[in-house]
Scaffold this motif. Structure first.
Motif, PDB file in Angstrom:
ATOM      1  N   LEU A 127       1.214  -0.875   0.101  1.00  0.00           N
ATOM      2  CA  LEU A 127       0.024  -0.128  -0.215  1.00  0.00           C
ATOM      3  C   LEU A 127       0.929   1.417   0.029  1.00  0.00           C
ATOM      4  CD1 LEU A 127      -2.673   1.123   0.600  1.00  0.00           C
ATOM      5  CD2 LEU A 127      -2.840   0.944   2.776  1.00  0.00           C
ATOM      6  N   ILE A 128       2.166   0.529   0.538  1.00  0.00           N
ATOM      7  CA  ILE A 128       3.265   2.256   0.590  1.00  0.00           C
ATOM      8  C   ILE A 128       4.366   2.037   0.881  1.00  0.00           C
ATOM      9  CG2 ILE A 128       4.025   4.566   2.981  1.00  0.00           C
ATOM     10  CD1 ILE A 128       0.588   4.199   4.048  1.00  0.00           C
ATOM     11  N   GLU A 129       5.302   2.728   0.195  1.00  0.00           N
ATOM     12  CA  GLU A 129       6.805   2.328   0.198  1.00  0.00           C
ATOM     13  C   GLU A 129       7.581   4.289   0.296  1.00  0.00           C
ATOM     14  OE1 GLU A 129       9.706  -0.978  -2.185  1.00  0.00           O
ATOM     15  OE2 GLU A 129       7.594  -0.327  -2.732  1.00  0.00           O
ATOM     16  N   LEU A 130       8.274   3.662   1.333  1.00  0.00           N
ATOM     17  CA  LEU A 130       9.304   4.966   0.851  1.00  0.00           C
ATOM     18  C   LEU A 130      10.684   3.964   0.610  1.00  0.00           C
ATOM     19  CD1 LEU A 130       9.479   5.840   4.397  1.00  0.00           C
ATOM     20  CD2 LEU A 130       7.853   6.461   2.397  1.00  0.00           C
ATOM     21  N   ARG A 131      11.219   4.195   0.003  1.00  0.00           N
ATOM     22  CA  ARG A 131      12.515   4.191  -0.902  1.00  0.00           C
ATOM     23  C   ARG A 131      13.591   5.148  -0.883  1.00  0.00           C
ATOM     24  NH1 ARG A 131      10.186   1.640  -6.870  1.00  0.00           N
ATOM     25  NH2 ARG A 131       8.741   0.272  -6.793  1.00  0.00           N
ATOM     26  N   LEU A 151      15.847  12.404   7.559  1.00  0.00           N
ATOM     27  CA  LEU A 151      15.839  11.542   6.995  1.00  0.00           C
ATOM     28  C   LEU A 151      17.319  10.900   6.014  1.00  0.00           C
ATOM     29  CD1 LEU A 151      11.886  11.142   6.176  1.00  0.00           C
ATOM     30  CD2 LEU A 151      13.153  10.804   8.366  1.00  0.00           C
ATOM     31  N   LYS A 152      17.769   9.819   6.847  1.00  0.00           N
ATOM     32  CA  LYS A 152      18.687   9.270   5.907  1.00  0.00           C
ATOM     33  C   LYS A 152      18.967   8.636   5.486  1.00  0.00           C
ATOM     34  CE  LYS A 152      21.224  11.730   9.061  1.00  0.00           C
ATOM     35  NZ  LYS A 152      22.221  11.888  10.616  1.00  0.00           N
ATOM     36  N   GLY A 153      17.993   8.360   3.988  1.00  0.00           N
ATOM     37  CA  GLY A 153      18.174   7.020   3.632  1.00  0.00           C
ATOM     38  C   GLY A 153      17.145   5.958   4.098  1.00  0.00           C
ATOM     39  N   VAL A 154      15.523   5.992   4.078  1.00  0.00           N
ATOM     40  CA  VAL A 154      14.360   5.469   4.971  1.00  0.00           C
ATOM     41  C   VAL A 154      13.806   4.537   3.588  1.00  0.00           C
ATOM     42  CG1 VAL A 154      12.807   5.347   6.031  1.00  0.00           C
ATOM     43  CG2 VAL A 154      14.240   6.728   6.831  1.00  0.00           C
ATOM     44  N   ASN A 155      14.537   3.210   3.690  1.00  0.00           N
ATOM     45  CA  ASN A 155      12.900   2.337   3.288  1.00  0.00           C
ATOM     46  C   ASN A 155      11.929   1.942   4.201  1.00  0.00           C
ATOM     47  OD1 ASN A 155      14.314   2.163   0.970  1.00  0.00           O
ATOM     48  ND2 ASN A 155      16.505   1.753   1.811  1.00  0.00           N
ATOM     49  N   LEU A 156      10.429   2.143   3.443  1.00  0.00           N
ATOM     50  CA  LEU A 156       9.868   0.930   4.015  1.00  0.00           C
ATOM     51  C   LEU A 156       8.963   0.669   3.723  1.00  0.00           C
ATOM     52  CD1 LEU A 156       8.192   0.474   7.647  1.00  0.00           C
ATOM     53  CD2 LEU A 156       7.638   2.924   6.953  1.00  0.00           C
ATOM     54  N   GLY A 159      17.966   9.278  12.126  1.00  0.00           N
ATOM     55  CA  GLY A 159      17.114   9.355  10.448  1.00  0.00           C
ATOM     56  C   GLY A 159      17.072   8.764  10.163  1.00  0.00           C
ATOM     57  N   ARG A 160      17.288   7.084  10.567  1.00  0.00           N
ATOM     58  CA  ARG A 160      17.608   5.624   9.971  1.00  0.00           C
ATOM     59  C   ARG A 160      17.371   4.693  10.867  1.00  0.00           C
ATOM     60  NH1 ARG A 160      22.044   6.007   6.390  1.00  0.00           N
ATOM     61  NH2 ARG A 160      23.795   7.407   7.105  1.00  0.00           N
ATOM     62  N   MET A 161      16.225   4.080  10.092  1.00  0.00           N
ATOM     63  CA  MET A 161      15.748   3.143  10.774  1.00  0.00           C
ATOM     64  C   MET A 161      16.017   2.653  11.175  1.00  0.00           C
ATOM     65  SD  MET A 161      12.060   1.712   8.121  1.00  0.00           S
ATOM     66  CE  MET A 161      12.295   0.445   8.426  1.00  0.00           C
ATOM     67  N   ASP A 162      16.201   1.648  12.584  1.00  0.00           N
ATOM     68  CA  ASP A 162      17.186   0.909  13.062  1.00  0.00           C
ATOM     69  C   ASP A 162      16.981  -0.374  13.461  1.00  0.00           C
ATOM     70  OD1 ASP A 162      19.294   1.062  14.934  1.00  0.00           O
ATOM     71  OD2 ASP A 162      17.838   0.582  16.593  1.00  0.00           O
TER      72      ASP A 162
END
Length: 249
Positions: A7-11, A27-32, A223-226
């Motif tokens: 449904l949602i994507e961050l690249r 934010l520093k290069g988040v992928n979700l 700023g990153r996904m840990d």
């Protein structure tokens, strides 16, 4: 997370505020990836980027670089007006501060998103009453915020968020102003909206007890996904001292 289109994507999303020596990269290069029907708790210390990520997901802010896809469409390329239309059609918002109009009834507060859409009065009234009943406030339509407890005010805010039947509910610290019992009641309500209606819930919270209701816990740091981990045993209504049918207070 599967191979189907989420449904949602961050690249590789970045967000920078300011320029030159004053620039700050939030934010520093988040992928979700977020699947339809998911319930995601977003956690992290102050300054970790979680609120910036929520603003990006809610189309309130645009990435500096990277891609944001919603139902496969590139949100980062949309104009301000186009993002506003996407919010109106697909997204509902709940905040720590209830943001209710003070001299306006619960029903009138809930009707606001439909008023902005230009829907007829009879349709607005019916939809607002239905949304209030869904959050346990049947019979409270004509009470103003000053006549409602904090828990009831947050229920009105949730009714306002779901009156448009959104695909996604974005909740920013929705229990931050409530005591433990009211907090659990609000979380049980969000749980039911997710399970019974299939609404995707994205929730920022500092509280592990509230994140325990989610299906996934995403943690931000600097700023990153840990981390991004499934919750193997989400809390269900009736757990942690709550009641399956919360008392309206």
């Amino acid at each position: 997370m599967g191979t189907s289109t989420p449904l949602i994507e961050l690249r590789d999303v970045t967000k920078t505020y300011g320029t030159g020596r004053l620039a700050f990269q939030a934010l520093k290069g988040v992928n979700l990836r977020i699947e339809q029907g998911d319930f995601v708790a977003i956690m992290g210390p102050s300054g970790s980027g979680k609120s910036t990520a929520m603003n990006t997901l809610g189309c309130l802010d645009r990435p500096t670089t990277g891609e944001y896809l919603f139902k496969g469409a590139h949100v980062e390329n949309l104009s301000r007006d186009e993002r506003a239309l996407l919010r109106r059609k697909y997204l509902g918002f709940v905040f720590q501060g209830f943001h209710l109009l003070p001299r306006t009834s619960a029903q009138e507060n809930v009707e606001l998103p439909l008023l902005y859409r230009g829907e007829p009065a009879a349709q607005r009234h019916a939809a607002a009453r239905k949304a209030l009943a869904a959050v346990g406030l049947d019979g409270w339509e004509h009470h103003g915020p000053s006549e409602l407890s904090g828990g009831q005010q947050q229920r009105v805010a949730i009714a306002r968020a779901i009156v448009t039947e959104p695909l996604v509910l974005l909740a920013d610290e929705p229990t931050g102003n409530l005591d433990t019992q009211r907090s659990n009641e609000i979380m049980e309500l969000l749980w039911r909206l997710n399970v019974d209606r299939g609404i995707t819930v994205l929730m920022v919270t500092h509280e592990p007890d509230m994140a325990a209701y989610s299906r996934r816990i995403v943690r931000f740091k600097d700023g990153r996904m840990d981390s991004d981990e499934p919750n193997p045993a989400p809390l269900m209504p009736g757990c942690q001292g709550g009641a399956a049918q919360p008392e309206v207070r």
